[in-house]
Design a protein around this motif. Structure first.
Motif, short mmCIF file in Angstrom:
data_model
loop_
_atom_site.label_atom_id
_atom_site.label_comp_id
_atom_site.label_asym_id
_atom_site.label_seq_id
_atom_site.Cartn_x
_atom_site.Cartn_y
_atom_site.Cartn_z
N LEU A 36 0.74 -1.19 0.16
CA LEU A 36 0.23 -0.04 0.03
C LEU A 36 0.82 1.20 0.06
N VAL A 37 2.04 1.27 0.76
CA VAL A 37 2.59 2.41 1.29
C VAL A 37 3.61 2.58 -0.26
N TYR A 38 4.22 1.57 -0.94
CA TYR A 38 4.95 1.84 -2.10
C TYR A 38 3.91 2.14 -3.36
N THR A 39 2.72 1.54 -3.27
CA THR A 39 1.83 2.07 -4.24
C THR A 39 1.32 3.60 -4.26
N LEU A 40 1.03 3.82 -3.00
CA LEU A 40 0.79 5.14 -2.79
C LEU A 40 1.90 6.01 -3.22
N GLY A 41 3.25 5.63 -2.77
CA GLY A 41 4.33 6.59 -3.31
C GLY A 41 4.23 6.88 -4.70
N GLU A 42 4.15 5.62 -5.50
CA GLU A 42 4.22 5.75 -6.89
C GLU A 42 3.17 6.47 -7.46
N ARG A 43 1.75 6.46 -6.92
CA ARG A 43 0.74 7.08 -7.37
C ARG A 43 0.96 8.94 -7.24
N PHE A 44 1.62 9.16 -6.12
CA PHE A 44 1.97 10.59 -5.97
C PHE A 44 3.10 10.97 -6.80
N LYS A 45 3.90 9.98 -7.21
CA LYS A 45 4.93 10.62 -8.14
C LYS A 45 4.32 11.06 -9.57
N HIS A 46 3.23 10.11 -9.94
CA HIS A 46 2.38 10.50 -11.09
C HIS A 46 1.71 11.91 -11.04
N THR A 47 0.89 11.92 -9.76
CA THR A 47 -0.06 13.00 -9.77
C THR A 47 0.91 14.19 -9.52
N LYS A 48 2.11 14.30 -8.83
CA LYS A 48 3.19 15.45 -8.93
C LYS A 48 3.57 15.94 -10.33
N ALA A 49 3.57 14.71 -11.22
CA ALA A 49 3.95 15.23 -12.45
C ALA A 49 2.72 15.65 -12.99
N VAL A 50 1.51 15.37 -12.95
CA VAL A 50 0.26 15.99 -13.42
C VAL A 50 0.09 17.37 -12.94
#
Ligand SMILES: C=C(O[C@@H]1C=C(C(=O)O)C=C[C@H]1O)C(=O)O
Length: 108
Positions: A36-50
């Motif tokens: 969950l934590v790693y998945t959220l970390g990856e999701r936030f990488k993409h939302t930061k790029a957005v």
């Protein structure tokens, strides 16, 4: 023939069995929490790029149409996965609110 090892749990004892099962479930929970934590970390990488793209192109931080589509999709996935759809919705809304805060900061 082979004798049980001294440290082998006596699974016929209900207390020992419960303690063993509890330990196994907790090990699985720990692994899933890491996912969950790693998945959220990856999701936030993409939302930061957005957020960066939005700031560069003068786009609004939130996109309610996209959010509504995601909520619908997540509710359907939750039902399939035997997860409470209301919980899934609240969880996604919580994450999206955080993402929008990041996007707003990007635009300041
Ligand atoms: C990431 C985006 O920005 C916002 C955050 C979203 C999200 O975290 O899923 C979805 C829509 C937007 O309100 C996006 O527009 O895709």
């Amino acid at each position: 023939m082979s004798q049980p090892q001294a440290e082998e749990a006596d699974m016929t004892d209900p207390t020992v069995r419960a303690a063993t099962l509890l330990k196994e479930h907790r090990e699985s929970i720990d692994r899933l929490d890491a996912i969950l934590v790693y998945t959220l970390g990856e999701r936030f990488k993409h939302t930061k790029a957005v957020g960066k793209l939005k700031a560069e192109h003068d786009l609004p931080p939130s996109d309610p149409a996209r959010e509504a589509k995601q909520i619908k999709r997540l509710e359907a996935l939750a039902a399939e996965a035997d997860l409470d759809p209301e919980f899934a919705k609240a969880f996604l809304n919580f994450i999206i609110a955080e993402v929008i805060q990041h996007h707003k900061k990007h635009q300041e």
